[in-house]
Design a protein around this motif. Structure first.
Motif, PDB file in Angstrom:
ATOM      1  N   THR A 214       0.855  -1.186   0.000  1.00 45.69           N
ATOM      2  CA  THR A 214       0.000   0.000   0.000  1.00 45.69           C
ATOM      3  C   THR A 214       0.890   1.235   0.000  1.00 45.69           C
ATOM      4  O   THR A 214       2.025   1.204   0.480  1.00 45.69           O
ATOM      5  N   ARG A 215       0.364   2.309  -0.581  1.00 46.82           N
ATOM      6  CA  ARG A 215       1.100   3.574  -0.679  1.00 46.82           C
ATOM      7  C   ARG A 215       0.313   4.645   0.049  1.00 46.82           C
ATOM      8  O   ARG A 215      -0.903   4.778  -0.134  1.00 46.82           O
ATOM      9  N   VAL A 224      -4.808   8.623   2.562  1.00 44.92           N
ATOM     10  CA  VAL A 224      -5.411   7.322   2.255  1.00 44.92           C
ATOM     11  C   VAL A 224      -4.290   6.316   2.019  1.00 44.92           C
ATOM     12  O   VAL A 224      -3.144   6.701   1.775  1.00 44.92           O
ATOM     13  N   LEU A 225      -4.625   5.047   2.103  1.00 41.71           N
ATOM     14  CA  LEU A 225      -3.685   3.986   1.738  1.00 41.71           C
ATOM     15  C   LEU A 225      -4.165   3.402   0.419  1.00 41.71           C
ATOM     16  O   LEU A 225      -5.245   2.803   0.345  1.00 41.71           O
TER      17      LEU A 225
ATOM     18  N   ALA B 238       5.725   7.423   6.475  1.00 38.99           N
ATOM     19  CA  ALA B 238       4.496   6.816   5.954  1.00 38.99           C
ATOM     20  C   ALA B 238       4.399   5.344   6.340  1.00 38.99           C
ATOM     21  O   ALA B 238       3.299   4.798   6.485  1.00 38.99           O
ATOM     22  N   GLY B 239       5.554   4.696   6.522  1.00 37.64           N
ATOM     23  CA  GLY B 239       5.562   3.292   6.930  1.00 37.64           C
ATOM     24  C   GLY B 239       4.826   3.053   8.242  1.00 37.64           C
ATOM     25  O   GLY B 239       4.346   1.944   8.493  1.00 37.64           O
ATOM     26  N   LYS B 240       4.736   4.077   9.094  1.00 36.92           N
ATOM     27  CA  LYS B 240       4.012   3.874  10.360  1.00 36.92           C
ATOM     28  C   LYS B 240       2.510   3.745  10.116  1.00 36.92           C
ATOM     29  O   LYS B 240       1.841   2.922  10.751  1.00 36.92           O
ATOM     30  N   ALA B 241       1.971   4.542   9.202  1.00 40.35           N
ATOM     31  CA  ALA B 241       0.544   4.404   8.873  1.00 40.35           C
ATOM     32  C   ALA B 241       0.305   3.069   8.167  1.00 40.35           C
ATOM     33  O   ALA B 241      -0.662   2.356   8.456  1.00 40.35           O
ATOM     34  N   GLY B 261       9.577  11.351  12.022  1.00 43.58           N
ATOM     35  CA  GLY B 261       9.199   9.997  11.642  1.00 43.58           C
ATOM     36  C   GLY B 261       7.813   9.606  12.123  1.00 43.58           C
ATOM     37  O   GLY B 261       7.248   8.612  11.659  1.00 43.58           O
ATOM     38  N   ASP B 262       7.272  10.390  13.053  1.00 45.90           N
ATOM     39  CA  ASP B 262       5.942  10.088  13.600  1.00 45.90           C
ATOM     40  C   ASP B 262       4.832  10.910  12.954  1.00 45.90           C
ATOM     41  O   ASP B 262       3.659  10.745  13.287  1.00 45.90           O
ATOM     42  N   ARG B 263       5.217  11.807  12.042  1.00 43.44           N
ATOM     43  CA  ARG B 263       4.259  12.737  11.458  1.00 43.44           C
ATOM     44  C   ARG B 263       3.056  12.031  10.827  1.00 43.44           C
ATOM     45  O   ARG B 263       1.903  12.326  11.121  1.00 43.44           O
TER      46      ARG B 263
END
Lengths: 337, 337
Positions: A214-215, A224-225, B238-241, B261-263
C-alpha cells in the motif's frame, strides 16, 4: 469430576449459569466421539492444568487456523477467487480491451476449462486488476458488498454461512480456555478482515494473511492507503511460519490446516516444547461437502490439495487428521440459510 | 494514597466503587497540571463516556506509541544503534578485514566524529553485519544479554530503566480505560519485543516495527527462522501508517510521537472521526534529559529531530506538544537506581 477442571472460562461460565459438569463435554457438540475430538479435549486439559507438566500461561495460549478448506468451503474455487472473477465481469465495461486479452477473455467468456488451467501469472493479473488501484477503504466496501450478495454455486448460500460448525466450536472452546485464536491464511489479509469478527469471532488484528503493498497518499487533502498491484507478503507454506513470527511473535500451541500450504505452520508449531496440537482437515465427504486429496485415494485437485506425502508426514509426526465424514456430525451451522 | 490509584486494576476499581473523579486525575501523578495532562484526561473521559457523542467501543480503543524519544531515551544515539556498535566490537576478532573497511574501521577506532557522519548505507552495512546471519532465537539471546549488561554513557543505568515515567503512566491509564497500547517504532520489531512486556507492559504481538527478511530453514532437522541481511519493512514516516493498517487493521484513537518519523502516524490517527488524541514529546530539558529540536530554537540533531515545520503543523492541526521540562515532574521511574 476431573472434567470440571478442564477449563477456566467454561468452568466459570458453567458456574455462573449453574450448568452441570456434563455441559463442558458439550463444548464440541458437532463432533463425533473419536481420536480427533479426544485429542482436542486432552490437549486443552493438559495446557490448562495448573501445576501440570504441560501448563501454558494464558498470555502464551495462541492457536492458529488456516481459513480456506479449514474453516470454510474452498471448492470449487477459493471464495476470494470467485470474488476476483466476478469483479472482472463487473469491471469489464471499463476495460473493452479485456475482450481480446487473456486471462480476462476466458473469464468474460465463462470458459471454465480455460480458467481451470490459469497459471499463477494469470491469477496475478486478475488480482492486480481487481484488488489494486483503490484505497483500503474502497476495497473493504467493494468486497463487503460482494460478500453480502454472492452465493455459492452449489449450496446457494452466502459464502460466510459456509463455515464449518465443528471448527467454530473448536475456536470457541479454545477461547473459553484462554486461547487467542488467529487466522493464518494464504488468502488476502484485508479481504478476510472484512468478516473475521462477525463470522469467526476473530478481531481484525488477529488475521494474518497475504498482502499487496500500500502507498500512503492524499485524496482531497486526506491521507489514504492506496492498494498497489505489487505483492508484499505471501502467507503460505514457509510464509505461514514467517508470518506467525512477524505478526504474532509467539509460537502457537495449536495449529489447524488442511493442505500442503499449512505444512510449515504445523511443523513450526510442533517444534515447540510441551504439549502441542497439530490437526489437518481431510475433505472426504462428497455428499455433505467435497471429497479431495489426492491422499487416501481421494480425487486430486488444484485447490487445497492434501497429498499422500502430507498424509505420511502427518502420521509420522503425530499430526491428527480430521475426517469430515466420520468426525463431524454436521458441517455447516444449522441456523444458516 | 494516590500511589494506590496509579494502575489499571485500581482505576477500574475506582469506577466500580464510585470513587470521585479526582481519583482518575491521580492516574498521572508525574504530570504537572497543564494543557498536556488535561488533554489526556479529557480525551479518555470523552471516549469512555457511554452514550456520549465520542464514545468508542472497547474493541476499537487502540493507542500507538513511538518508542525512541517518546517512551525512552534516544540520545546520544538510538539504543539499538549502541547495540549494533557494541556488536561490531564484539565480532571484530572474527572479521580481521574490518580493521581496514569502513564503516567498521571507524567503529573499531572509536572515531565518534566519523560515526556521526555515517550515511544510511553505512548503517545498513552495520545492521547487516550485526543483526543478520543468525536465527531469531539466537538474535533474541544476543540482544537480551546485551540489554541486561549495557549502560547508558551519561546516566550509567541500563537502557531499559531510562524510560519516561510519565509515559508509562499514560500507557497504564489508557489500558485501565480499555485501550490496547501498541508500540509503533522505526526500530527493530524483534529487538523491541525482547523487553516490551517487562518494560512497558506491552505484549510482543503489540509491537509493530521495522524488520529484515527471515528465511525458513532447518538446523539439525529442526525448523528455524534465519535472519537475512535484507530489509523487509521500514516502519517509519508513511511506513508507520502502513504498518498500523497491516499489523493492527484499525485506526488508532490516540498516537504519541516525538519526531518527523511520527508525522504520518499522527496525521493518519487524526484523519479518523470523533475524538482523537495526537501528542508529541518535545525534548527541552537539557538538565534532566536532553534538549534538541531544532524547533523552538533548540539545538539541531540527527537523532530524532523535531523540526520547526513539524511544530507549525502540530499547532495548525491541534496536535499537543508535551514539554518535558514543564509538563513532567519526573523523567525516569523513581525505583530505578
Amino acid at each position: 469430576m476431573p472434567m470440571l477442571l478442564r477449563t477456566l472460562g467454561i468452568v466459570l461460565l458453567a458456574g455462573w449459569l449453574g450448568l452441570p459438569a456434563s455441559a463442558q463435554e458439550e463444548a464440541l457438540p458437532s463432533w463425533n466421539d473419536g481420536a480427533a475430538k479426544s485429542a482436542i479435549v486432552e490437549f486443552v486439559d493438559a495446557v490448562t492444568a495448573e501445576g501440570g507438566a504441560d501448563f501454558v500461561p494464558v498470555e502464551d495460549r495462541i492457536a492458529t487456523f488456516d481459513q480456506d478448506g479449514t474453516l470454510w468451503v474452498s471448492h470449487p474455487l477459493y471464495t476470494q477467487g470467485m470474488f476476483a472473477l466476478d469483479r472482472v465481469v463487473a469491471l469489464a465495461p471499463e476495460h473493452p480491451e479485456w475482450k481480446d486479452q487473456e486471462p480476462f477473455k476466458s473469464v468474460l467468456a465463462g470458459d471454465r476449462e480455460a480458467m481451470a488451467r490459469f497459471t499463477e501469472q494469470d491469477w496475478a493479473k486478475i488480482i492486480g486488476a481487481t484488488h489494486a488501484g483503490m484505497t483500503t477503504e474502497q476495497f473493504r466496501k467493494i468486497a463487503g458488498d460482494w460478500l453480502a450478495n454472492a452465493e455459492h454455486p452449489r449450496f446457494k448460500r452466502p459464502y460466510t454461512e459456509l463455515v464449518y460448525q465443528p471448527m467454530l466450536e473448536v475456536m470457541n472452546y479454545l477461547r473459553a480456555n484462554g486461547f487467542r485464536t488467529y487466522i493464518v491464511t494464504g488468502g488476502g489479509q484485508e479481504f478476510v478482515r472484512i468478516y473475521s469478527e462477525q463470522v469467526y469471532g476473530v478481531p481484525v488484528e488477529q488475521v494474518v494473511g497475504s498482502s499487496i503493498a500500500t502507498r500512503y497518499e492524499y485524496q482531497d487533502g486526506e491521507p489514504v492507503l492506496m492498494r498497489e498491484p505489487k505483492v508484499f507478503f505471501i502467507d503460505d507454506h514457509a510464509g505461514k511460519a514467517i508470518g506467525i513470527n512477524l505478526f504474532i511473535g509467539k509460537r502457537p500451541y495449536a495449529a489447524f490446516g488442511n493442505s500442503g500450504g499449512d505444512r510449515e505452520m504445523l511443523e513450526w508449531t510442533g517444534a515447540g516444547d510441551g504439549a502441542r496440537l497439530m490437526m489437518l482437515v481431510l475433505h472426504d465427504d462428497a455428499e455433505r461437502e467435497y471429497a479431495y486429496g489426492p491422499a487416501n485415494g481421494l480425487p486430486d485437485t488444484k485447490v487445497g490439495a492434501f497429498s499422500q506425502e502430507l498424509m505420511d508426514e502427518a502420521k509420522q509426526k503425530g499430526w491428527l487428521v480430521i475426517s469430515m465424514k466420520n468426525d463431524w456430525k454436521t458441517i455447516f451451522p444449522e441456523g444458516a440459510r
